[in-house]
Design a protein around this motif. Sequence first.
Motif, PDB file in Angstrom:
ATOM      1  N   THR A 398       0.816  -1.210   0.000  1.00 15.85           N
ATOM      2  CA  THR A 398       0.000   0.000   0.000  1.00 15.85           C
ATOM      3  C   THR A 398       0.855   1.268   0.000  1.00 15.85           C
ATOM      4  OG1 THR A 398      -0.146  -0.051   2.427  1.00 15.85           O
ATOM      5  CG2 THR A 398      -1.907  -1.152   1.180  1.00 15.85           C
ATOM      6  N   SER A 399       2.091   1.158   0.413  1.00 22.99           N
ATOM      7  CA  SER A 399       3.058   2.260   0.338  1.00 22.99           C
ATOM      8  C   SER A 399       4.419   1.640   0.095  1.00 22.99           C
ATOM      9  CB  SER A 399       3.069   3.085   1.630  1.00 22.99           C
ATOM     10  OG  SER A 399       4.032   4.125   1.552  1.00 22.99           O
ATOM     11  N   SER A 400       5.029   1.958  -1.032  1.00 19.95           N
ATOM     12  CA  SER A 400       6.193   1.200  -1.490  1.00 19.95           C
ATOM     13  C   SER A 400       7.526   1.755  -1.015  1.00 19.95           C
ATOM     14  CB  SER A 400       6.202   1.165  -3.024  1.00 19.95           C
ATOM     15  OG  SER A 400       6.342   2.477  -3.553  1.00 19.95           O
ATOM     16  N   GLN A 401       7.539   2.875  -0.326  1.00 17.61           N
ATOM     17  CA  GLN A 401       8.798   3.476   0.081  1.00 17.61           C
ATOM     18  C   GLN A 401       9.496   2.664   1.175  1.00 17.61           C
ATOM     19  OE1 GLN A 401       7.772   7.441   1.407  1.00 17.61           O
ATOM     20  NE2 GLN A 401       7.744   8.272  -0.666  1.00 17.61           N
ATOM     21  N   TYR A 402      10.801   2.877   1.285  1.00 14.88           N
ATOM     22  CA  TYR A 402      11.541   2.464   2.481  1.00 14.88           C
ATOM     23  C   TYR A 402      12.286   3.691   2.971  1.00 14.88           C
ATOM     24  CZ  TYR A 402      14.997   0.527   5.627  1.00 14.88           C
ATOM     25  OH  TYR A 402      15.777   0.273   6.752  1.00 14.88           O
ATOM     26  N   ILE A 403      11.966   4.129   4.178  1.00 13.15           N
ATOM     27  CA  ILE A 403      12.557   5.361   4.691  1.00 13.15           C
ATOM     28  C   ILE A 403      13.526   5.055   5.835  1.00 13.15           C
ATOM     29  CG2 ILE A 403      10.667   6.794   3.867  1.00 13.15           C
ATOM     30  CD1 ILE A 403       9.614   6.940   6.725  1.00 13.15           C
ATOM     31  N   LEU A 404      14.362   4.036   5.602  1.00 15.62           N
ATOM     32  CA  LEU A 404      15.432   3.652   6.527  1.00 15.62           C
ATOM     33  C   LEU A 404      14.886   3.271   7.894  1.00 15.62           C
ATOM     34  CD1 LEU A 404      18.158   6.321   5.597  1.00 15.62           C
ATOM     35  CD2 LEU A 404      17.780   4.057   4.591  1.00 15.62           C
ATOM     36  N   ASN A 436      21.997  -1.922   2.804  1.00 18.85           N
ATOM     37  CA  ASN A 436      23.282  -1.306   2.489  1.00 18.85           C
ATOM     38  C   ASN A 436      23.478  -1.162   0.983  1.00 18.85           C
ATOM     39  OD1 ASN A 436      26.134  -0.614   3.671  1.00 18.85           O
ATOM     40  ND2 ASN A 436      26.495  -1.916   1.901  1.00 18.85           N
ATOM     41  N   SER A 437      23.184  -2.218   0.244  1.00 19.79           N
ATOM     42  CA  SER A 437      23.444  -2.181  -1.193  1.00 19.79           C
ATOM     43  C   SER A 437      22.435  -1.320  -1.948  1.00 19.79           C
ATOM     44  CB  SER A 437      23.435  -3.602  -1.769  1.00 19.79           C
ATOM     45  OG  SER A 437      22.165  -4.202  -1.622  1.00 19.79           O
ATOM     46  N   THR A 438      21.198  -1.261  -1.460  1.00 14.67           N
ATOM     47  CA  THR A 438      20.145  -0.551  -2.188  1.00 14.67           C
ATOM     48  C   THR A 438      20.112   0.932  -1.863  1.00 14.67           C
ATOM     49  OG1 THR A 438      18.820  -2.579  -2.096  1.00 14.67           O
ATOM     50  CG2 THR A 438      17.689  -0.569  -2.761  1.00 14.67           C
ATOM     51  N   THR A 439      20.412   1.305  -0.627  1.00 18.22           N
ATOM     52  CA  THR A 439      20.242   2.706  -0.216  1.00 18.22           C
ATOM     53  C   THR A 439      21.535   3.496  -0.228  1.00 18.22           C
ATOM     54  OG1 THR A 439      20.579   2.322   2.174  1.00 18.22           O
ATOM     55  CG2 THR A 439      18.350   1.965   1.287  1.00 18.22           C
ATOM     56  N   HIS A 440      22.673   2.832  -0.410  1.00 12.44           N
ATOM     57  CA  HIS A 440      23.962   3.547  -0.401  1.00 12.44           C
ATOM     58  C   HIS A 440      24.088   4.369  -1.680  1.00 12.44           C
ATOM     59  CE1 HIS A 440      28.660   3.352  -0.186  1.00 12.44           C
ATOM     60  NE2 HIS A 440      28.174   4.474   0.314  1.00 12.44           N
ATOM     61  N   TYR A 445      23.438   7.283   2.855  1.00  7.80           N
ATOM     62  CA  TYR A 445      22.380   6.309   2.610  1.00  7.80           C
ATOM     63  C   TYR A 445      21.060   7.054   2.518  1.00  7.80           C
ATOM     64  CZ  TYR A 445      26.088   3.129   3.790  1.00  7.80           C
ATOM     65  OH  TYR A 445      27.293   2.464   3.777  1.00  7.80           O
ATOM     66  N   SER A 446      20.246   6.682   1.542  1.00  5.14           N
ATOM     67  CA  SER A 446      19.047   7.469   1.246  1.00  5.14           C
ATOM     68  C   SER A 446      17.784   6.634   1.318  1.00  5.14           C
ATOM     69  CB  SER A 446      19.156   8.062  -0.168  1.00  5.14           C
ATOM     70  OG  SER A 446      17.940   8.686  -0.560  1.00  5.14           O
ATOM     71  N   GLU A 447      16.699   7.270   1.712  1.00  5.77           N
ATOM     72  CA  GLU A 447      15.373   6.688   1.518  1.00  5.77           C
ATOM     73  C   GLU A 447      15.196   6.350   0.038  1.00  5.77           C
ATOM     74  OE1 GLU A 447      12.623   9.640   2.780  1.00  5.77           O
ATOM     75  OE2 GLU A 447      13.044   9.383   4.927  1.00  5.77           O
ATOM     76  N   ILE A 448      14.379   5.324  -0.252  1.00  9.81           N
ATOM     77  CA  ILE A 448      14.106   4.933  -1.633  1.00  9.81           C
ATOM     78  C   ILE A 448      12.609   4.934  -1.881  1.00  9.81           C
ATOM     79  CG2 ILE A 448      16.235   3.614  -1.985  1.00  9.81           C
ATOM     80  CD1 ILE A 448      14.631   1.071  -1.294  1.00  9.81           C
ATOM     81  N   SER A 449      12.247   4.973  -3.158  1.00  5.09           N
ATOM     82  CA  SER A 449      10.837   5.166  -3.512  1.00  5.09           C
ATOM     83  C   SER A 449      10.043   3.875  -3.624  1.00  5.09           C
ATOM     84  CB  SER A 449      10.733   5.932  -4.838  1.00  5.09           C
ATOM     85  OG  SER A 449      11.281   5.164  -5.913  1.00  5.09           O
ATOM     86  N   SER A 458      13.823   5.022  -7.081  1.00  6.89           N
ATOM     87  CA  SER A 458      14.658   6.218  -7.088  1.00  6.89           C
ATOM     88  C   SER A 458      15.052   6.584  -5.664  1.00  6.89           C
ATOM     89  CB  SER A 458      13.912   7.386  -7.733  1.00  6.89           C
ATOM     90  OG  SER A 458      12.701   7.650  -7.035  1.00  6.89           O
ATOM     91  N   PHE A 459      16.117   7.378  -5.563  1.00 10.99           N
ATOM     92  CA  PHE A 459      16.565   7.864  -4.261  1.00 10.99           C
ATOM     93  C   PHE A 459      15.793   9.121  -3.880  1.00 10.99           C
ATOM     94  CE2 PHE A 459      20.424   5.636  -5.845  1.00 10.99           C
ATOM     95  CZ  PHE A 459      20.539   4.691  -4.819  1.00 10.99           C
ATOM     96  N   LEU A 460      15.387   9.201  -2.619  1.00 15.37           N
ATOM     97  CA  LEU A 460      14.632  10.353  -2.135  1.00 15.37           C
ATOM     98  C   LEU A 460      15.533  11.397  -1.477  1.00 15.37           C
ATOM     99  CD1 LEU A 460      11.510   8.482  -0.713  1.00 15.37           C
ATOM    100  CD2 LEU A 460      11.934   9.337  -3.032  1.00 15.37           C
TER     101      LEU A 460
END
Length: 511
Positions: A398-404, A436-440, A445-449, A458-460
């Motif tokens: 329902t919400s696809s983001q990952y905000i660390l 580590n590999s996806t958000t670096h 390190y960034s939140e991702i969409s 994408s990186f947020l």
Amino acid sequence: MRFATSLTALAVLPGIFAAPTTLGHRTDSTSSASSRADAVKQTFQIAWNGYQKYAFPNDELHPVSNSFSNSRNGWGASAADAITTAIVMDLPDIVNVILNYIPTINWGVSYQNEAVSLFETTIRYMAGMLSAYDLLNGPCSGMANNTGNVAQLLQQAQNLANNLSYAFDTPTGIPSNNLILANRSNDGSTTNSIATIGTLVLEWTRLSDLTGNTKYGQLAQKAESYLLNPQPSWAQPWPGLVGTNVDIASGQFADASGGWNGGDDSFYEYLIKMYVYDSSRFGTYKDRWVAAADSTINYLASHPSSRPDLTWLAAFNNQTTNENSGHLACFDGGNFILGGLVLKKQQYVDFGLSLVSGCEDTYTQTLTGIGPEGFGWNSSTIPSGQEAFYQKAGFYITSSQYILRPEVIESFYYAYRATGDTKYQDWAWNAFLAINSTTHVGSGYSEISNVNAANGGSFLDFQDSFFFAEVLKYSYLIQAADAVYQVNHRGANQFVFNTEAHPFKVAGTPI
């Protein structure tokens, strides 16, 4: 997909993985766990170096653009959240940079005079300082170059509380959450949530106990009393489970909707943690947690039709349940495990472990190996295009983001500390490698969409402060050797973690 993610992470962290590791199996050795802990420490150092270079002493790093923001008052939220992780990782250079900075903070002025969240400020800044004070005066003493800076941690925590305490000057003593410090006012909200009311009591009580000034704990405990004795009666659909919003002027609940999701979550978390902190003073809190835990097992435990082996907690509106949850709620497994350990009730541990397994599945089913911000499992409301995914995974996104966020790894940590089963170390390691590999990116390190898109979408361009405090602390501690600040150390809890993973010394416990 797990294996491909692991290979990517190896390239990001060269020289750390000399000891062989076997992912997804119970094959950990002391040496491999140690090398994993070292890898997490290196990630912490990369994140800190980027923050220190491009953002410090502002709140957050934007790692893609090498810039910064101030979403938490402009007082250096990432530094406040990083200090206790740097302490337990034995990184004195970083610890002393933060110790030198904290005495310079002026708590009376927020960034651009923006509203200050009583809740967020308490769990990050006040908790970070009090926890660092406990650690540096206890098991991690000798790390500070200037012992006067350690004393300043407690003084600055008290100064902060003095600036915030007018929030409780309401007809009931229930605080306003959003404060305008310049004129000692608030944003005019007439209600406050049980999470933002009920997640102050550990920090403010610890401040009272350390300073000898009882007023701080009394303020938070009075506000909590309205949550422990909810009125009117309809606001408690089942014993221990209450609505979300409380009227500040009257102390009456405004609804009967809630659960273990955001807005409610850490109220329930702190009920058992206050009992861990001091069982002689907070037995009523324990009783309320037991009532909520029993009702949760009886009424909120839910299993998707396509994967009845999985267990998550539904939300509720009165006595109608709603099959949706999210990353935030995945602390729930760890909280049940902690309650079971403390109360010596295996049924709570077992139920918690089932929740841990369900949340682990939200990670294993996505393309990135990271769980989404929000998910549901009501088979009658599956979004178009996710039918096949629901059949395989048991949930839809329902919400696809990952905000660390840390909550899934947090629960892995409690599961490992309770059982000693190394599969939970492996689960945490797999999650760490995927994150580590996806958000670096760039300087950190960034939140991702989108956790279910190639490379995370994408990186947020935002590195949250709790990445330091929680994601990396739990990822480290689950692999690190036993220590006095670890949960269930030699069968007892000498420290208790606040909701931001800052460990407080349990009241009356010698170190």
